[in-house]
Design an enzyme around this catalytic site. Structure first.
Site, PDB file in Angstrom:
ATOM      1  CE  LYS A 256      -3.908  -2.286   2.117  1.00  0.00           C
ATOM      2  NZ  LYS A 256      -4.543  -2.808   3.318  1.00  0.00           N
TER       3      LYS A 256
ATOM      4  CD  GLN B 244      -3.758  -4.509   6.544  1.00  0.00           C
ATOM      5  OE1 GLN B 244      -3.551  -3.580   5.763  1.00  0.00           O
ATOM      6  NE2 GLN B 244      -4.492  -5.557   6.201  1.00  0.00           N
TER       7      GLN B 244
ATOM      8  CG  ASP C 221     -10.098  -0.260   4.836  1.00  0.00           C
ATOM      9  OD1 ASP C 221      -9.875  -0.585   3.652  1.00  0.00           O
ATOM     10  OD2 ASP C 221      -9.436  -0.675   5.801  1.00  0.00           O
TER      11      ASP C 221
END
Ligand code: NAD
Length: 292
Positions: free
Chosen positions: A53, A97, A120
């Site tokens: 990422k 995460q 997200d």
């Protein structure tokens, strides 16, 4: 033989368009979108995801920050970091995460992220906006899956879509996106009766189950489009291998188009994370989102 949907190539093209949009935002508005990623602990797969990422964020010209915290970080310290990032105007997207270590309440942490920076798309505010048809930040893998379906099918209006899986990360949001595209959507799951018969109705199948090669070719309507979200690591012929939730060998003989694993939906996820970060940055600055 089915057309192979090349997610790797599509994601590369999308990242190229994002890079151009980022350059234009810098020159025209003095805006550099920025993404902060938080990793708690040493989970090897998570470490690889976070590194990828960060690499791709920098490659498209955006700011990237990685916050690596030890596995025994108290929940309150993680919440304090999220709050700091919420208040940092250079940070437009925050990604914590998952999975988080067991002593941390993931829902509490995800809810602490400002909905405006929730790239997200897991915050209840964004989930609620998606399900009520309002513009929102939408989970990345579902966005990428629908982009691939539209790339191969064009308009999705009126198609019978069957989503297998009802997780908050993939199944439910992808079903909402397909509904917004005017599909007739069925969500199948572990308690669905006669799954093959349900799948056989579908013009578009989205498999997000986490069971290696579960969907067989003879479950498909001939010519159906298959988007395989599953990523499963198996042992075959003494070697480790990644396979999807669909049995590629039998499905490709019946489907009209199919995503391979790897190289299908997988590469779309990070590209859509970058897309969401640009979207969040433009919203924060009060300027229209560029074409990407
Ligand atoms: P999950 O375990 O949260 O959900 C799986 C869903 O499948 C559940 O809703 C369950 O009801 C359903 N299910 C389980 N067994 C079933 C059965 N026998 N028949 C029908 N339905 C069944 O998983 P998830 O997070 O939604 O992920 C699904 C898959 O997608 C996994 O393989 C995961 O690795 C993959 N994934 C890939 C990406 C990516 O491409 N970047 C991102 C997220 C998830």
């Amino acid at each position: 033989m089915a057309k192979i949907i090349d997610g790797k190539a599509y994601a590369e093209g999308l990242r190229g368009r994002i890079g151009k949009a980022v350059a234009a935002l810098m020159s025209e508005h003095g805006l550099t979108p920025g993404l902060a990623v938080v990793l708690v602990g040493e989970d090897p797969a998570s470490k690889v995801y976070v590194a990828n990422k960060a690499k791709q964020t920098v490659e498209v010209g955006m700011n990237s920050w990685e916050h690596k915290l030890p596995a025994d970080t108290p929940e309150k310290d993680l919440l304090a970091l999220v709050e700091k990032l919420n208040n940092d105007p250079a940070v437009h997207g925050i990604l914590v995460q998952l999975p988080l270590p067991g002593h941390i309440d993931s829902t509490k942490v995800l809810t602490a992220i400002s909905p405006a920076k929730d790239v997200d798309g897991f915050h209840v505010v964004n989930v609620g906006k998606l399900s009520t048809g309002q513009d929102s930040l939408v989970p990345c893998t579902p966005v990428g899956s629908v982009m691939l379906a539209k790339d191969v099918l064009g308009k999705l209006d009126g198609l019978e879509a069957v989503v297998i899986g009802r997780s908050n990360i993939v199944g439910k949001p992808v079903a909402q996106l397909l509904l917004a595209e005017n599909c007739t959507v069925t969500i199948a799951h572990s308690k669905t009766k006669d799954l093959p018969a349900v799948v056989r109705r579908a013009d578009l199948v989205i498999a997000a189950v986490g069971r290696p090669e579960m969907v067989k070719g003879d479950w498909l309507k001939p010519g159906a489009t298959v988007i395989d979200v599953g990523i499963n690591r198996i042992e075959r012929d003494g070697k480790g291998k990644l396979v999807g939730d669909c049995d590629y060998a039998s499905c490709e003989k019946v489907a009209g188009a199919i995503t391979p694993v790897p190289g299908g939906v997988g590469p779309m996820t990070i590209a859509c994370l970058l897309y969401n970060t640009v979207k969040a940055a433009c919203a924060a600055k009060g300027i229209p989102q560029p074409e990407m």
